[in-house]
Write a protein that holds these residues in place. Structure first.
Motif, mmCIF file in Angstrom:
data_model
loop_
_atom_site.group_PDB
_atom_site.id
_atom_site.type_symbol
_atom_site.label_atom_id
_atom_site.label_comp_id
_atom_site.label_asym_id
_atom_site.label_seq_id
_atom_site.Cartn_x
_atom_site.Cartn_y
_atom_site.Cartn_z
ATOM 1 N N LYS A 318 -4.116 -3.184 -16.958
ATOM 2 C CA LYS A 318 -5.095 -2.332 -16.912
ATOM 3 C C LYS A 318 -6.008 -2.700 -15.845
ATOM 4 O O LYS A 318 -6.881 -3.500 -16.040
ATOM 5 N N VAL A 319 -5.964 -1.704 -14.856
ATOM 6 C CA VAL A 319 -6.908 -2.032 -13.559
ATOM 7 C C VAL A 319 -7.610 -0.852 -13.162
ATOM 8 O O VAL A 319 -6.827 0.362 -13.524
ATOM 9 N N SER A 320 -8.792 -0.938 -12.719
ATOM 10 C CA SER A 320 -9.480 0.409 -12.190
ATOM 11 C C SER A 320 -9.235 0.746 -10.660
ATOM 12 O O SER A 320 -8.876 -0.101 -9.927
ATOM 13 N N VAL A 321 -9.701 1.827 -10.462
ATOM 14 C CA VAL A 321 -9.630 2.117 -8.891
ATOM 15 C C VAL A 321 -10.725 1.174 -8.013
ATOM 16 O O VAL A 321 -10.427 0.922 -7.105
ATOM 17 N N ASN A 322 -11.767 0.840 -8.912
ATOM 18 C CA ASN A 322 -12.785 -0.092 -8.193
ATOM 19 C C ASN A 322 -12.193 -1.367 -7.944
ATOM 20 O O ASN A 322 -12.766 -1.768 -6.992
ATOM 21 N N ASP A 323 -11.414 -1.690 -8.508
ATOM 22 C CA ASP A 323 -10.642 -3.078 -8.707
ATOM 23 C C ASP A 323 -9.808 -2.958 -7.108
ATOM 24 O O ASP A 323 -9.866 -3.899 -6.355
ATOM 25 N N PHE A 324 -9.182 -1.901 -6.925
ATOM 26 C CA PHE A 324 -8.699 -1.601 -5.627
ATOM 27 C C PHE A 324 -9.417 -1.619 -4.467
ATOM 28 O O PHE A 324 -9.153 -2.135 -3.407
ATOM 29 N N ILE A 325 -10.618 -1.000 -4.726
ATOM 30 C CA ILE A 325 -11.343 -1.023 -3.433
ATOM 31 C C ILE A 325 -12.011 -2.193 -3.042
ATOM 32 O O ILE A 325 -12.415 -2.539 -2.031
ATOM 33 N N ILE A 326 -12.347 -3.134 -4.155
ATOM 34 C CA ILE A 326 -13.101 -4.375 -3.971
ATOM 35 C C ILE A 326 -11.859 -5.308 -3.190
ATOM 36 O O ILE A 326 -12.239 -6.073 -2.282
ATOM 37 N N LYS A 327 -10.538 -5.050 -3.552
ATOM 38 C CA LYS A 327 -9.530 -5.819 -3.016
ATOM 39 C C LYS A 327 -9.439 -5.324 -1.505
ATOM 40 O O LYS A 327 -9.280 -6.384 -0.618
ATOM 41 N N ALA A 328 -9.254 -4.122 -1.297
ATOM 42 C CA ALA A 328 -9.296 -3.648 0.275
ATOM 43 C C ALA A 328 -10.467 -3.923 1.109
ATOM 44 O O ALA A 328 -10.168 -4.482 1.964
ATOM 45 N N ALA A 329 -11.683 -3.933 0.480
ATOM 46 C CA ALA A 329 -12.591 -4.337 1.165
ATOM 47 C C ALA A 329 -12.764 -6.023 1.818
ATOM 48 O O ALA A 329 -12.860 -6.163 2.711
ATOM 49 N N ALA A 330 -12.195 -6.688 0.631
ATOM 50 C CA ALA A 330 -12.242 -8.227 0.929
ATOM 51 C C ALA A 330 -11.154 -8.600 2.057
ATOM 52 O O ALA A 330 -11.458 -9.402 2.948
ATOM 53 N N VAL A 331 -9.914 -8.029 1.806
ATOM 54 C CA VAL A 331 -8.909 -8.068 2.752
ATOM 55 C C VAL A 331 -9.304 -7.543 4.365
ATOM 56 O O VAL A 331 -9.058 -8.359 5.313
ATOM 57 N N THR A 332 -10.055 -6.540 4.382
ATOM 58 C CA THR A 332 -10.449 -6.006 5.569
ATOM 59 C C THR A 332 -11.544 -6.909 6.427
ATOM 60 O O THR A 332 -11.463 -7.181 7.521
ATOM 61 N N LEU A 333 -12.308 -7.373 5.328
ATOM 62 C CA LEU A 333 -13.249 -8.351 5.995
ATOM 63 C C LEU A 333 -12.590 -9.630 6.388
ATOM 64 O O LEU A 333 -13.106 -10.219 7.679
ATOM 65 N N ARG A 334 -11.550 -10.192 5.773
ATOM 66 C CA ARG A 334 -10.823 -11.296 6.271
ATOM 67 C C ARG A 334 -10.137 -10.934 7.391
ATOM 68 O O ARG A 334 -9.940 -11.693 8.523
ATOM 69 N N GLU A 335 -9.551 -9.500 7.722
ATOM 70 C CA GLU A 335 -8.987 -9.354 9.044
ATOM 71 C C GLU A 335 -9.849 -8.994 9.944
ATOM 72 O O GLU A 335 -9.725 -9.193 11.234
ATOM 73 N N MET A 336 -11.310 -8.677 9.636
ATOM 74 C CA MET A 336 -12.331 -8.455 10.771
ATOM 75 C C MET A 336 -13.365 -9.296 10.525
ATOM 76 O O MET A 336 -14.401 -9.018 9.748
#
Length: 493
Positions: A318-336
Motif C-alpha cells: 500500500k502506497v499513496s500518490v504522494n509517495d510517488f510525487i516525493i519519489k519523482a521530485a527526488a529523482v528530478t532533483l538528482r537529474e537537475m
C-alpha cells in the motif's frame, strides 16, 4: 652537686609550663576549627548548586515551554538521563542532563511558558551532598513575571480610588522615543488617547497593554450631555444614541470581552500564540518579504500511477500518490542538480544530497519533517518513512535532525479537495511544490481522434527567482511530469 640539682629542678618546671602552653594552643586550634567548620557548613552557606538552564534545542528557538518534568526533587540523575520535556518552536523535545548528581530544586514548574534561553529552570547538587540544603541564587528567587512596585502602586491607586472627583490626567512624557506593544497601540488608538500620557513599565521603555489600560482608567470620564429624556429609564441600545460623539472622536468603552458574558459588537478575545505559531509567522513574513517568488503550473496525467497502485495493492503493498510525487521530485532533483540549491548570504549553495521536506498539518501548526536521501529509496520505503514522520509530527515527538536541513519541500492539499494552489517557499530552500487533487477530464486522443478520459493533477512550483529562473523552473516541471507519468522511468534513472 647542689647546682646540678637546682638546674634539674628548673628544667622540669620549664617543661611542665611548656606542656600546659601547648595544651592551651591545641584547645584554641580545636575551637577555631569548630568555628570554621560551622561557618563553612551547608547549614549556614548552603550547598553550591549545579545550574540547569533553558537550552537552545533548535536553531530558531528563542523561548521554550516546560511541558513535563521527568525527574522529581531529590531523585538521582545520571548524565544522559531525561530531565524534562520542552516545547520548542518546532516540537516537544526531551532535555537530557549533562551532569551526574541529584535534582535539588525545580525553579520552573510544569506549564511555565515563554522561558527565554539561558533562564535558570532547575538546580542540581553533586552526589553525596544534601540536596535539601541547596543554595538558591537570589536573582532567580523572584518570578520574572512579578510586577514592579511602581506598577503595583499604579494599579492599586486605580482600583481603590473612590473619590467623587475625576482623577487628574497624567503629565505627558516627552523625553525619549515612544515604543508601544501591538495591544497597547490598539487600545490607545481605539479610545483616542495620547501615548505620551502613558507610563511605560515594559522592558526598554515599552508601553504595555497594562500601561494602556491604566491610562484608560485614569483618564477623565466623558461629561454627561443634558437631555430632555433623562427621566426615562435608559436602555442599552438607546443610551449611546442619545449622546452622539463628536466627529473624529473615538468611543470611551474598551472593546474587551468579559468572560462568561456574551460579547458586544466590536469586542475581541486575545488568543496567546504558541511558539510554533510565532515561528511560522516569522518565517512566512521573512519568506514573502525577502524572497522573489515565481510560480509555474503544469498538469500531470496520473493514469499510470493509479494503475500501478492497484497492481501493488493486489500484492499487499500500500502506497499513496504522494509517495510517488516525493519519489519523482527526488529523482528530478538528482537529474537537475542546479535546482537542488539553497540561498546563503553570498549566493547559491549547491547541495550534495536530496532531502525532501513534506508539509504535515498538526494542531499547533505546520511542520516539515524530512525524508533523507529520497532519491536512493524505493516508493515503499518512502511510504513507511512518511507515515512514521507524520505520526511523530502530530504527536510532537520529532527530533531536531528530523525536521532540519531539507533541500526541497512538497505541500499536498489534494486530500482536502483543493484543485490547485501556490505555496510559500521555506527559506533557505529554493523551491516548494504545491500538489492539488486529481480530476477526470475528457481529451481528444491524437492517435485515433477519439475522446478519452484523463486523470489530471495540477502541480505548481514556487521558486526563488534569485536561484531558479523561469526557464529552469519550466524544464524542471517538464522532467518531473515525465518521471511521474512513467513511474518505471524513475527506477531506471
Amino acid at each position: 652537686m647542689a647546682a646540678s640539682l637546682r638546674l634539674g629542678r628548673q628544667g622540669m618546671l620549664f617543661g611542665l609550663r611548656l606542656n600546659n602552653f601547648n595544651k592551651c594552643l591545641r584547645s584554641t586550634h580545636q575551637w577555631q576549627d569548630q568555628v570554621r567548620h560551622f561557618f563553612q557548613s551547608p547549614w549556614v552557606l548552603g550547598v553550591s548548586p549545579l545550574k540547569v538552564q533553558m537550552p537552545a534545542l533548535s536553531p530558531t528557538m528563542e523561548e521554550g515551554n516546560i511541558v513535563k518534568w521527568l525527574k522529581k526533587e531529590g531523585e538521582a540523575v545520571a548524565a544522559g538521563d531525561a530531565l524534562c520535556e520542552i516545547e520548542t518552536d518546532k516540537a516537544v523535545v526531551t532535555m537530557e542532563s549533562n551532569d551526574d548528581g541529584v535534582l535539588a530544586k525545580i525553579l520552573m514548574e510544569e506549564g511555565s511558558r515563554n522561558i527565554r534561553l539561558g533562564t535558570l529552570i532547575a538546580l542540581m547538587v553533586e552526589e553525596g551532598q544534601d540536596w535539601k540544603q541547596v543554595e538558591i541564587p537570589s536573582s532567580d528567587a523572584a518570578p520574572p513575571s512579578e510586577a514592579t512596585p511602581a506598577t503595583k502602586a499604579v494599579a492599586t491607586s486605580v482600583v481603590t480610588s473612590s473619590a467623587p472627583s475625576p482623577p487628574s490626567a497624567p503629565k505627558p512624557v516627552t523625553s525619549g522615543q515612544l515604543r508601544l506593544s501591538p495591544a497597547a497601540r490598539h487600545i490607545l488608538d481605539t479610545h483616542g488617547l495620547d501615548p505620551k500620557l502613558a507610563t511605560p513599565t515594559g522592558p526598554r521603555g515599552i508601553i504595555t497593554k497594562e500601561d494602556a489600560l491604566n491610562l484608560l482608567k485614569a483618564s477623565p470620564a466623558p461629561k454627561a450631555v443634558p437631555s430632555v429624556v433623562a427621566s426615562t429609564p435608559p436602555s442599552p441600545i438607546s443610551a449611546p444614541a442619545a449622546s452622539p460623539l463628536p466627529p473624529g472622536s473615538r468611543p470611551n468603552i474598551p472593546p474587551l470581552s468579559v468572560p462568561g458574558k456574551p460579547g458586544a459588537p466590536g469586542t475581541f478575545t486575545e488568543v496567546p500564540a504558541s511558539n510554533v505559531r510565532r515561528v511560522i509567522a516569522q518565517r512566512l513574513t521573512q519568506s514573502k518579504t525577502t524572497i522573489p517568488h515565481s510560480y509555474a503550473s503544469i498538469d500531470c496525467d496520473m493514469a499510470a500511477v493509479m494503475q500501478l497502485r492497484k497492481d501493488l495493492a493486489k500484492e499487499q503493498i500500500k502506497v499513496s500518490v504522494n509517495d510517488f510525487i516525493i519519489k519523482a521530485a527526488a529523482v528530478t532533483l538528482r537529474e537537475m542538480p542546479e535546482v537542488n540549491v539553497t540561498w546563503s548570504g553570498d549566493g547559491a549553495r549547491a547541495l550534495d544530497s536530496v532531502h525532501i521536506s513534506i508539509a504535515v498539518a498538526t494542531d499547533k501548526g505546520l511542520i516539515t519533517p524530512i525524508i533523507k536521501d529520497a532519491a536512493n529509496k524505493g516508493v515503499q520505503e518512502i511510504s513507511s518513512n512518511a507515515k512514521a514522520l507524520a505520526q511523530k509530527a502530530r504527536d510532537g515527538k520529532l527530533l531536531p535532525e528530523e525536521y532540519q536541513g531539507g533541500s526541497f519541500s512538497i505541500s499536498n492539499l489534494g486530500m482536502f479537495g483543493i484543485s490547485g494552489f501556490s505555496a510559500v517557499i521555506n527559506p533557505p530552500q529554493a523551491c516548494i511544490l504545491a500538489v492539488g487533487t486529481s480530476r477526470a477530464e475528457l481529451h481528444l486522443c491524437e492517435d485515433d481522434q477519439t475522446l478519452c478520459t484523463k486523470q489530471l493533477m495540477t502541480i505548481t512550483l514556487s521558486s526563488d527567482g534569485r536561484l531558479v529562473d523561469d526557464e529552469l523552473a519550466s524544464r524542471f516541471l517538464d522532467k518531473f511530469r515525465a518521471n511521474l507519468e512513467k513511474p518505471q522511468r524513475m527506477a531506471l534513472v
